[in-house]
Write an enzyme that holds these catalytic residues in place. Structure first.
Site, PDB file in Angstrom:
ATOM      1  N   ASP A  71      -4.205   8.234  -1.545  1.00 12.91           N
ATOM      2  CA  ASP A  71      -4.514   9.589  -1.085  1.00 12.91           C
ATOM      3  C   ASP A  71      -3.244  10.404  -0.868  1.00 12.91           C
ATOM      4  O   ASP A  71      -2.131   9.867  -0.865  1.00 12.91           O
ATOM      5  CB  ASP A  71      -5.372   9.564   0.198  1.00 12.91           C
ATOM      6  CG  ASP A  71      -4.966   8.471   1.171  1.00 12.91           C
ATOM      7  OD1 ASP A  71      -3.791   8.037   1.108  1.00 12.91           O
ATOM      8  OD2 ASP A  71      -5.790   8.043   1.984  1.00 12.91           O
ATOM      9  N   ASN A 142     -11.983   5.562  12.792  1.00  6.43           N
ATOM     10  CA  ASN A 142     -13.363   5.963  12.510  1.00  6.43           C
ATOM     11  C   ASN A 142     -13.955   5.176  11.347  1.00  6.43           C
ATOM     12  O   ASN A 142     -15.023   5.499  10.853  1.00  6.43           O
ATOM     13  CB  ASN A 142     -13.420   7.464  12.199  1.00  6.43           C
ATOM     14  CG  ASN A 142     -12.585   7.823  10.977  1.00  6.43           C
ATOM     15  OD1 ASN A 142     -11.974   6.946  10.358  1.00  6.43           O
ATOM     16  ND2 ASN A 142     -12.552   9.092  10.615  1.00  6.43           N
ATOM     17  N   HIS A 144     -12.665   4.940   8.296  1.00  6.07           N
ATOM     18  CA  HIS A 144     -12.436   5.463   6.944  1.00  6.07           C
ATOM     19  C   HIS A 144     -11.576   4.503   6.127  1.00  6.07           C
ATOM     20  O   HIS A 144     -10.796   3.720   6.672  1.00  6.07           O
ATOM     21  CB  HIS A 144     -11.854   6.889   6.965  1.00  6.07           C
ATOM     22  CG  HIS A 144     -10.426   7.020   7.374  1.00  6.07           C
ATOM     23  ND1 HIS A 144      -9.873   8.196   7.849  1.00  6.07           N
ATOM     24  CD2 HIS A 144      -9.393   6.131   7.380  1.00  6.07           C
ATOM     25  CE1 HIS A 144      -8.597   8.028   8.103  1.00  6.07           C
ATOM     26  NE2 HIS A 144      -8.280   6.779   7.838  1.00  6.07           N
ATOM     27  N   GLU A 149     -14.123   9.890   4.631  1.00  2.09           N
ATOM     28  CA  GLU A 149     -14.459  10.043   6.044  1.00  2.09           C
ATOM     29  C   GLU A 149     -15.947   9.792   6.289  1.00  2.09           C
ATOM     30  O   GLU A 149     -16.768  10.062   5.411  1.00  2.09           O
ATOM     31  CB  GLU A 149     -14.101  11.461   6.505  1.00  2.09           C
ATOM     32  CG  GLU A 149     -12.629  11.838   6.289  1.00  2.09           C
ATOM     33  CD  GLU A 149     -11.679  11.175   7.277  1.00  2.09           C
ATOM     34  OE1 GLU A 149     -11.994  10.094   7.811  1.00  2.09           O
ATOM     35  OE2 GLU A 149     -10.592  11.741   7.512  1.00  2.09           O
TER      36      GLU A 149
HETATM   37  C1  F6R Z   1      -3.517   5.799   4.043  1.00  2.10           C
HETATM   38  C2  F6R Z   1      -4.966   5.804   4.167  1.00  2.10           C
HETATM   39  C3  F6R Z   1      -5.655   5.674   5.479  1.00  2.10           C
HETATM   40  C4  F6R Z   1      -4.952   4.711   6.443  1.00  2.10           C
HETATM   41  C5  F6R Z   1      -5.692   4.641   7.774  1.00  2.10           C
HETATM   42  C6  F6R Z   1      -4.959   3.796   8.789  1.00  2.10           C
HETATM   43  O1  F6R Z   1      -3.137   5.915   2.686  1.00  2.10           O
HETATM   44  O2  F6R Z   1      -5.632   5.937   3.184  1.00  2.10           O
HETATM   45  O3  F6R Z   1      -6.981   5.248   5.259  1.00  2.10           O
HETATM   46  O4  F6R Z   1      -4.888   3.443   5.870  1.00  2.10           O
HETATM   47  O5  F6R Z   1      -5.838   5.936   8.293  1.00  2.10           O
HETATM   48  O6  F6R Z   1      -3.767   4.422   9.131  1.00  2.10           O
HETATM   49  P1  F6R Z   1      -2.676   3.704  10.043  1.00  2.10           P
HETATM   50  O7  F6R Z   1      -2.159   2.565   9.262  1.00  2.10           O
HETATM   51  O8  F6R Z   1      -1.619   4.782  10.232  1.00  2.10           O
HETATM   52  O9  F6R Z   1      -3.351   3.312  11.290  1.00  2.10           O
END
Ligand code: F6R
Length: 254
Positions: A71, A142, A144, A149
């Site tokens: 992403d 959440n 995701h 989302e």
């Molecule tokens: C990042 C991504 C997100 C993160 C998730 C966890 O490329 O796609 O899904 O993996 O938000 O983020 P952290 O590791 O910062 O807790």
């Protein structure tokens, strides 16, 4: 799904790096290339540090590795330090021998009217490269994965989601507030690999560390498959998914 629990984040990150190293070795031996889907965020930072160490020690080459990032914020300039292109450059790409044209990140500068086309093209490029050998994932509080989302979509529609533009959820923006200097300054949109694109990978490694992730992890592994918790959809690819957790992230498991 396989679930491996490690004592702490350092051990889990080392195991993840070594799993990625062997995936690369096997794919390159079999097909002369390895295609990786990569994640950003706080969780994989140490994984990239280990991959760089392995490269420096002469134990891992990226010459035959092709990467696609999960992403990118949208809109954002690649040189913006908060962009995922900058993150990947700083933590991995600039330290290893990956040819620049083999390291793909969704383009946060593509004009709005071409965003759909760009996302569809990203899915096509992955397919033309033979599909992902491994998709590395983190999980949001959440639930995701990527920036898919939570929402009310019926299961069949959620499983078919392609790479696309999305609006970020409130919890995601709250969690990104530190990087952007306040929740209201977080870029509200993103381009993300879709659920279908993620599930098409030949293997999926999802890494979760810290107590903040325990609830989402427990629901993704033990709850029903629902787009209200996107990571639960990994259950549909169970035999190809490995979870690597540290003890605090595994605290909600039976
Ligand atoms: C990042 C991504 C997100 C993160 C998730 C966890 O490329 O796609 O899904 O993996 O938000 O983020 P952290 O590791 O910062 O807790």
């Amino acid at each position: 799904m396989s679930v491996l629990v490690f004592e702490d984040q350092a051990t889990a990150s080392r195991a993840a790096a070594s799993h990625i190293q062997s995936t690369i070795r096997i794919a390159v031996a079999n097909r002369h290339r390895a295609v990786l889907g990569l994640a950003t965020g706080a969780t994989p930072r140490r994984v990239y540090a280990h991959l760089v160490e392995l490269h420096r020690a002469g134990q891992l080459s990226f010459r035959e590795v092709i990467t696609y990032n999960l992403d990118e914020y949208y809109p954002i300039q690649p040189l913006d330090p908060r962009s995922y292109r900058a993150y990947m450059h700083d933590l991995l790409f600039s330290h290893v021998n990956i040819p620049p044209h083999q390291a793909h990140v969704l383009d946060g500068t593509v004009p709005e009217k071409f965003a759909d086309q760009h996302c569809a093209q990203f899915d096509r490029w992955i397919a033309e490269d033979g599909g992902l050998d491994l998709q590395l994932l983190g999980i949001g509080r959440n639930g995701h994965i990527g920036f898919n989302e939570p929402g009310d979509l019926p299961l069949a529609e959620a499983l078919a989601l392609p790479t696309r533009f999305v609006e970020l959820d409130t919890i995601t923006r709250r969690d990104a507030a530190r990087d952007f200097g306040g929740e209201d300054r977080v870029i509200s949109g993103a381009l993300t690999l879709g659920i279908a694109s993620i599930l098409a990978a030949r293997s999926i490694l999802i890494l979760a560390t810290g107590a903040r992730k325990a609830e989402a992890v427990a629901r993704a592994l033990g709850g029903p498959m629902t787009y209200r918790l996107p990571a639960s959809l990994l259950q549909s690819a169970a035999s190809r998914v490995i979870w690597m957790l540290d003890l605090p992230a595994a605290a909600g498991l039976p």
